[in-house]
Design an enzyme around this catalytic site. Structure first.
Site, PDB file in Angstrom:
ATOM      1  N   VAL A   1     -59.142   5.076  52.441  1.00 46.23           N
ATOM      2  CA  VAL A   1     -60.556   4.860  52.166  1.00 46.23           C
ATOM      3  C   VAL A   1     -61.369   4.971  53.459  1.00 46.23           C
ATOM      4  CG1 VAL A   1     -62.276   3.241  51.277  1.00 46.23           C
ATOM      5  CG2 VAL A   1     -60.013   3.371  50.207  1.00 46.23           C
TER       6      VAL A   1
ATOM      7  N   GLN B   1     -58.227  13.236  46.467  1.00 39.98           N
ATOM      8  CA  GLN B   1     -57.912  12.075  45.637  1.00 39.98           C
ATOM      9  C   GLN B   1     -59.167  11.410  45.083  1.00 39.98           C
ATOM     10  OE1 GLN B   1     -56.638   7.980  46.959  1.00 39.98           O
ATOM     11  NE2 GLN B   1     -54.657   8.686  46.211  1.00 39.98           N
TER      12      GLN B   1
ATOM     13  N   CYS C   1     -54.565   1.743  44.841  1.00 39.93           N
ATOM     14  CA  CYS C   1     -55.446   0.957  45.703  1.00 39.93           C
ATOM     15  C   CYS C   1     -55.438  -0.512  45.286  1.00 39.93           C
ATOM     16  CB  CYS C   1     -56.868   1.500  45.656  1.00 39.93           C
ATOM     17  SG  CYS C   1     -58.014   0.609  46.759  1.00 39.93           S
TER      18      CYS C   1
ATOM     19  N   HIS D   1     -45.707   4.413  46.627  1.00 44.25           N
ATOM     20  CA  HIS D   1     -45.779   3.375  47.657  1.00 44.25           C
ATOM     21  C   HIS D   1     -44.841   2.259  47.226  1.00 44.25           C
ATOM     22  CE1 HIS D   1     -48.546   0.844  50.481  1.00 44.25           C
ATOM     23  NE2 HIS D   1     -47.263   0.565  50.644  1.00 44.25           N
TER      24      HIS D   1
ATOM     25  N   ASN E   1     -43.716   6.399  50.434  1.00 45.49           N
ATOM     26  CA  ASN E   1     -44.722   5.774  51.285  1.00 45.49           C
ATOM     27  C   ASN E   1     -44.337   4.317  51.536  1.00 45.49           C
ATOM     28  OD1 ASN E   1     -48.227   4.843  50.823  1.00 45.49           O
ATOM     29  ND2 ASN E   1     -47.118   5.200  52.696  1.00 45.49           N
TER      30      ASN E   1
END
Length: 375
Positions: free
Chosen positions: A24, A76, A105, A173, A206
């Site tokens: 971000v 994205q 997120c 992730h 990730n």
């Protein structure tokens, strides 16, 4: 768009190994170009709001730009609406290699906006977003997710649902929604490996990347097709080239790219705080100078001030003159020992009495390690 995921991986993405993550307000064009210079094979855009992007021209202009050298690129979007995601994706499909749905997120803004990891239990909605985009776009759709903590089976079924809906590439992730901030902790590589083993599409792992040696270790332990770095690459944009440049050199390179491809000044300054994260405690006055910077000239002056404080040009010898005075551990000793025989900062190492590991001096790019990261 119906395309074989592995043809997309091989011929469009060029079989990447090292990937710069979507971040971000951080993975803007100048920063992507910087990481590409240092061996990033694939870059993501910052997370963009699909609704704003599709409806607000000013937002599009301020938040997204690209160039010929910026490829391959995945753009994205966060979204909780199939029509919004499609509308935004249609605007960029010929400027990128793929579009990505952010499902990872964990920030508070994502909770307020109801997107990212906060919709990961709404599988019908997510499936609809992916299917709608896949039917109507000429570019592939990818996704980036977080895992379900202590529920490998659910993580596997989640990933399989995404693949069935049309996802051509999955970024995983290895942390859950609740692993963030002070609760971040280690990522779960074994669970990434399990997810990968149940899919027939490429997977990017990730999490837990602090040094260059972690990259291949991650691929080995997860069987992923590539590895992604987010926070560490902000502190060391040269991570993928196995190097630790001087912070002032990297900052200068980044600032020059920003002059060619302008971005929001506050974002530039935020990058400086990441790059100089270990120098700023040594130089409190210069930290104030960075906080009050308003122009590129101010940032150039800041870079030179840091260099002057830590670099002695008359003998090409690095000496952190303020180090011993201003950085103290709880026991009253400095966390760094200056090697009198070294003439470059890269050769200045501290050997821990209990470990054989070395600590880099604070004026070279290196990762930020959160408190309790390994606990």
């Amino acid at each position: 768009m119906s395309q074989d995921p592995w043809e997309f991986w091989k011929y469009k993405l060029k079989s990447p190994k090292y990937v710069s993550a979507p971040m971000v307000d951080m993975s803007e064009l100048p920063f992507r170009l910087l990481t590409r210079k240092y061996d990033s094979d694939l870059c993501y855009s910052p997370m963009l709001h699909s609704s704003k992007f599709s409806k607000e021209p000013r937002y599009r202009k301020d938040m997204f730009s690209t160039c010929v050298e910026d490829s391959p690129l995945i753009v994205q979007f966060c979204s909780n609406d199939a029509a919004d995601f499609l509308a935004a994706s249609l605007l960029v499909q010929y400027q990128c290699t793929a579009v990505d749905l952010n499902l990872g997120c964990p920030q508070k803004i994502a909770k307020r906006g109801h997107y990212g990891a906060y919709i990961m239990d709404e599988w019908e909605l997510i499936s609809d977003i992916i299917k709608t985009a896949t039917r109507n776009l000429e570019t592939p759709v990818t996704c980036k997710i977080r895992i379900y903590q202590d529920d490998c089976r659910k993580s596997i079924h989640y990933a399989q649902m995404l693949e069935k809906a049309g996802c051509k590439l999955l970024g995983v992730h290895g942390r859950s929604l609740h692993q963030k901030g002070s609760l971040t902790g280690p990522a779960d590589w074994p669970q990434i490996r399990l997810v990968k083993s149940h899919l027939s599409i490429p997977v990017i792992a990730n999490g837990n990347i602090l040094e260059y040696s972690d990259l291949d270790e991650c691929i080995k332990k997860t069987s992923a097709d590539a590895v992604m770095s987010a926070e560490t690459i902000l502190h060391n944009p040269a991570l993928f080239s196995d190097s630790h440049p001087f912070v002032w050199d990297i900052a200068q390179e980044f600032l020059e790219l920003c002059s060619r491809y302008p971005i929001n000044f506050n974002h530039i300054r935020a990058h400086f705080f990441k790059i100089f994260h270990l120098c700023l405690p040594l130089l409190p006055r210069l930290r104030d100078k960075l906080c009050s910077a308003q122009t590129d000239l101010d940032l150039h002056s800041f870079i030179e001030s840091v260099r002057s404080a830590l670099f002695f040009p008359h003998d090409n010898d690095l000496r952190a003159r303020v180090l011993l005075q201003q950085i103290k551990l709880g026991n009253g000793t400095s966390p760094y020992t200056l090697d009198a025989d070294a003439i470059t900062g890269l050769n200045l190492l501290k050997q821990d009495e209990d470990q054989s590991s070395s600590i880099l001096p604070p004026w070279v790019c290196q990762p930020f390690i959160r408190p309790n990261y390994f606990s």
